[in-house]
Enzyme design. Structure first.
Site, PDB file in Angstrom:
ATOM      1  NE  ARG A 236      -3.979   0.044   1.899  1.00  0.00           N
ATOM      2  CZ  ARG A 236      -4.768   0.265   2.883  1.00  0.00           C
ATOM      3  NH1 ARG A 236      -4.937  -0.037   4.280  1.00  0.00           N
ATOM      4  NH2 ARG A 236      -5.391   0.956   2.711  1.00  0.00           N
TER       5      ARG A 236
ATOM      6  CG  HIS B 102      -8.811   4.693  11.118  1.00  0.00           C
ATOM      7  ND1 HIS B 102      -9.966   4.320   9.751  1.00  0.00           N
ATOM      8  CD2 HIS B 102      -9.477   4.977  12.181  1.00  0.00           C
ATOM      9  CE1 HIS B 102     -11.481   4.075  10.791  1.00  0.00           C
ATOM     10  NE2 HIS B 102     -10.847   4.380  12.141  1.00  0.00           N
TER      11      HIS B 102
ATOM     12  CG  ASP C  35      -5.029   8.703   1.014  1.00  0.00           C
ATOM     13  OD1 ASP C  35      -5.832   8.453   1.249  1.00  0.00           O
ATOM     14  OD2 ASP C  35      -4.710  10.033   1.413  1.00  0.00           O
TER      15      ASP C  35
ATOM     16  CB  CYS D 229      14.744  -0.769  22.140  1.00  0.00           C
ATOM     17  SG  CYS D 229      13.917  -2.384  21.191  1.00  0.00           S
TER      18      CYS D 229
ATOM     19  CG  ASN E  69     -21.236   7.818  -0.390  1.00  0.00           C
ATOM     20  OD1 ASN E  69     -20.696   7.384  -1.661  1.00  0.00           O
ATOM     21  ND2 ASN E  69     -20.368   8.061   0.956  1.00  0.00           N
TER      22      ASN E  69
ATOM     23  CG  ASN F 174      -9.314   8.168   3.622  1.00  0.00           C
ATOM     24  OD1 ASN F 174     -10.092   7.603   3.248  1.00  0.00           O
ATOM     25  ND2 ASN F 174      -9.361   9.425   2.266  1.00  0.00           N
TER      26      ASN F 174
ATOM     27  CB  CYS G  94       9.818  -0.259  18.400  1.00  0.00           C
ATOM     28  SG  CYS G  94      10.417  -1.975  19.296  1.00  0.00           S
TER      29      CYS G  94
HETATM   30  N1  APR Z   1     -16.584  10.439  -4.495  1.00  0.00           N
HETATM   31  C1  APR Z   1     -17.370  10.309  -3.165  1.00  0.00           C
HETATM   32  N2  APR Z   1     -17.663   9.318  -2.659  1.00  0.00           N
HETATM   33  C2  APR Z   1     -17.258   7.823  -3.050  1.00  0.00           C
HETATM   34  C3  APR Z   1     -16.160   7.851  -4.017  1.00  0.00           C
HETATM   35  C4  APR Z   1     -16.489   8.895  -5.452  1.00  0.00           C
HETATM   36  N3  APR Z   1     -15.675   9.269  -6.028  1.00  0.00           N
HETATM   37  N4  APR Z   1     -16.397   6.971  -4.409  1.00  0.00           N
HETATM   38  C5  APR Z   1     -16.654   6.281  -3.977  1.00  0.00           C
HETATM   39  N5  APR Z   1     -17.409   6.614  -2.996  1.00  0.00           N
HETATM   40  C6  APR Z   1     -18.127   6.103  -1.565  1.00  0.00           C
HETATM   41  C7  APR Z   1     -18.350   5.258  -1.598  1.00  0.00           C
HETATM   42  O1  APR Z   1     -19.981   5.508  -1.987  1.00  0.00           O
HETATM   43  C8  APR Z   1     -18.589   4.206  -0.551  1.00  0.00           C
HETATM   44  O2  APR Z   1     -19.347   4.884   0.763  1.00  0.00           O
HETATM   45  O3  APR Z   1     -16.988   6.049  -0.414  1.00  0.00           O
HETATM   46  C9  APR Z   1     -17.286   5.001   0.587  1.00  0.00           C
HETATM   47  C10 APR Z   1     -16.029   4.009   0.495  1.00  0.00           C
HETATM   48  O4  APR Z   1     -16.827   3.853   1.654  1.00  0.00           O
HETATM   49  P1  APR Z   1     -15.847   2.331   2.722  1.00  0.00           P
HETATM   50  O5  APR Z   1     -15.054   1.328   1.833  1.00  0.00           O
HETATM   51  O6  APR Z   1     -16.202   1.274   3.600  1.00  0.00           O
HETATM   52  O7  APR Z   1     -14.117   3.466   3.138  1.00  0.00           O
HETATM   53  P2  APR Z   1     -14.597   3.808   4.668  1.00  0.00           P
HETATM   54  O8  APR Z   1     -15.605   4.587   4.798  1.00  0.00           O
HETATM   55  O9  APR Z   1     -13.240   4.842   5.199  1.00  0.00           O
HETATM   56  O10 APR Z   1     -14.291   2.914   5.664  1.00  0.00           O
HETATM   57  C11 APR Z   1     -13.966   3.402   6.457  1.00  0.00           C
HETATM   58  O11 APR Z   1     -13.337   1.029   7.147  1.00  0.00           O
HETATM   59  O12 APR Z   1     -11.702  -0.564   6.990  1.00  0.00           O
HETATM   60  C12 APR Z   1     -11.885   0.235   7.880  1.00  0.00           C
HETATM   61  O13 APR Z   1     -10.157   2.027   8.930  1.00  0.00           O
HETATM   62  C13 APR Z   1     -10.493   1.454   7.334  1.00  0.00           C
HETATM   63  O14 APR Z   1     -10.816   4.084   7.546  1.00  0.00           O
HETATM   64  C14 APR Z   1     -11.640   2.712   6.973  1.00  0.00           C
HETATM   65  C15 APR Z   1     -12.647   2.167   7.520  1.00  0.00           C
END
Ligand code: APR
Length: 237
Positions: free
Chosen positions: A60, A112, A97, A142, A207, A95, A120
């Site tokens: 990643r 997160h 990133d 260490c 979203n 995120n 460590c």
């Molecule tokens: N613009 C806006 N929203 C988008 C786009 C886009 N281009 N593409 C996808 N999405 C939306 C999807 O519809 C979905 O609701 O982004 C969301 C991604 O959801 P997840 O994959 O569940 O990611 P996230 O909500 O960040 O997950 C939360 O779960 O696994 C853990 O630690 C991980 O931080 C992460 C947490």
């Protein structure tokens, strides 16, 4: 309502980075379609097979370092939104990133963790994640071997900065949720937390589709964040 002089709380999820080429977790062919959470995102998974987990994060990190993985207009417009604001402003991201930073956002909390750091587990020293994670890696502080892991919050672990986050939520006037499926707590519960306070908070959701919490928001903007966020931010000036 003039939003720019209000206290703004922004929560982002994987959706805001999707158009930059970083996979989300729960969409079709998302990360959790290809990996088991318990194997790569838990302490037990790390103890059971540390190098499987190390490889997952090394990969990643490598993806994130590809030149073509750059902030999109969604990230960039949040940075300009922050500059325009005269009230309090906090961007909390789930995120790991660094695209918000690369876009110029400053007031960011990675609840997160991030792929920028490792630590460590023996001496707790925090290290820049600029090496290959491995069970053979010797902690430079260490000397312990096999105890250095990525500084990312795994399932079952306490997210970071929660005290500061809840303090901010208590004084928020505008809550904006972008690109999250609201599947993981406590982030998914921030909106419920706000609704328990007696403050009148304006709530916006961005979203590509309705989520399980859309009904709680005053306005839901459906579309790709790289389009909907710039349009929203431009409408504020
Ligand atoms: N613009 C806006 N929203 C988008 C786009 C886009 N281009 N593409 C996808 N999405 C939306 C999807 O519809 C979905 O609701 O982004 C969301 C991604 O959801 P997840 O994959 O569940 O990611 P996230 O909500 O960040 O997950 C939360 O779960 O696994 C853990 O630690 C991980 O931080 C992460 C947490």
């Amino acid at each position: 309502m003039d939003i720019l002089n209000k206290n703004i709380f922004i929560l982002t999820g994987a959706g805001i980075s999707k158009e930059s080429g970083i996979n989300t977790f729960r969409e079709k062919d998302g990360l959790w379609d290809n990996y088991k959470i318990e194997e790569v995102c838990t302490v037990e998974g790390f103890k059971k097979n540390p190098d499987y987990v190390n490889k997952f994060y090394n990969e990643r990190k490598k993806i994130l370092e590809c030149p073509k993985i750059i902030p999109n207009h969604g990230h960039k417009s949040l940075a300009s939104f922050e500059n325009k604001c005269s009230g309090e402003f906090l961007l909390v991201t789930q995120n790991i990133d660094n695209l918000h930073e690369k876009a110029g956002s400053k007031k960011i909390l990675h609840m997160h963790g991030t792929l920028d750091f490792a630590f460590c587990m023996f001496c707790k020293i925090r290290l820049k994640f600029d090496f290959n994670l491995s069970s053979k890696y010797k902690c430079p502080n260490c000397g312990n071997v096999g105890n250095v892991r990525v500084d990312v919050v795994w399932f079952g672990e306490q997210p970071k900065f929660l005290d500061k986050i809840y303090k901010y939520l208590e004084m928020t006037d505008i809550f904006i949720s972008i690109g999250t499926s609201n599947n993981v707590y406590p982030a998914a519960g921030f909106i419920d937390f706000i609704m328990q306070t007696d403050r009148k908070v304006k709530m916006y959701e961005f979203n590509i589709e309705k989520t399980n919490k859309s009904y709680l928001f005053d306005e839901v903007f459906i579309g790709p964040a790289s389009k909907t966020i710039p349009k929203f931010v431009e409408s504020l000036s």
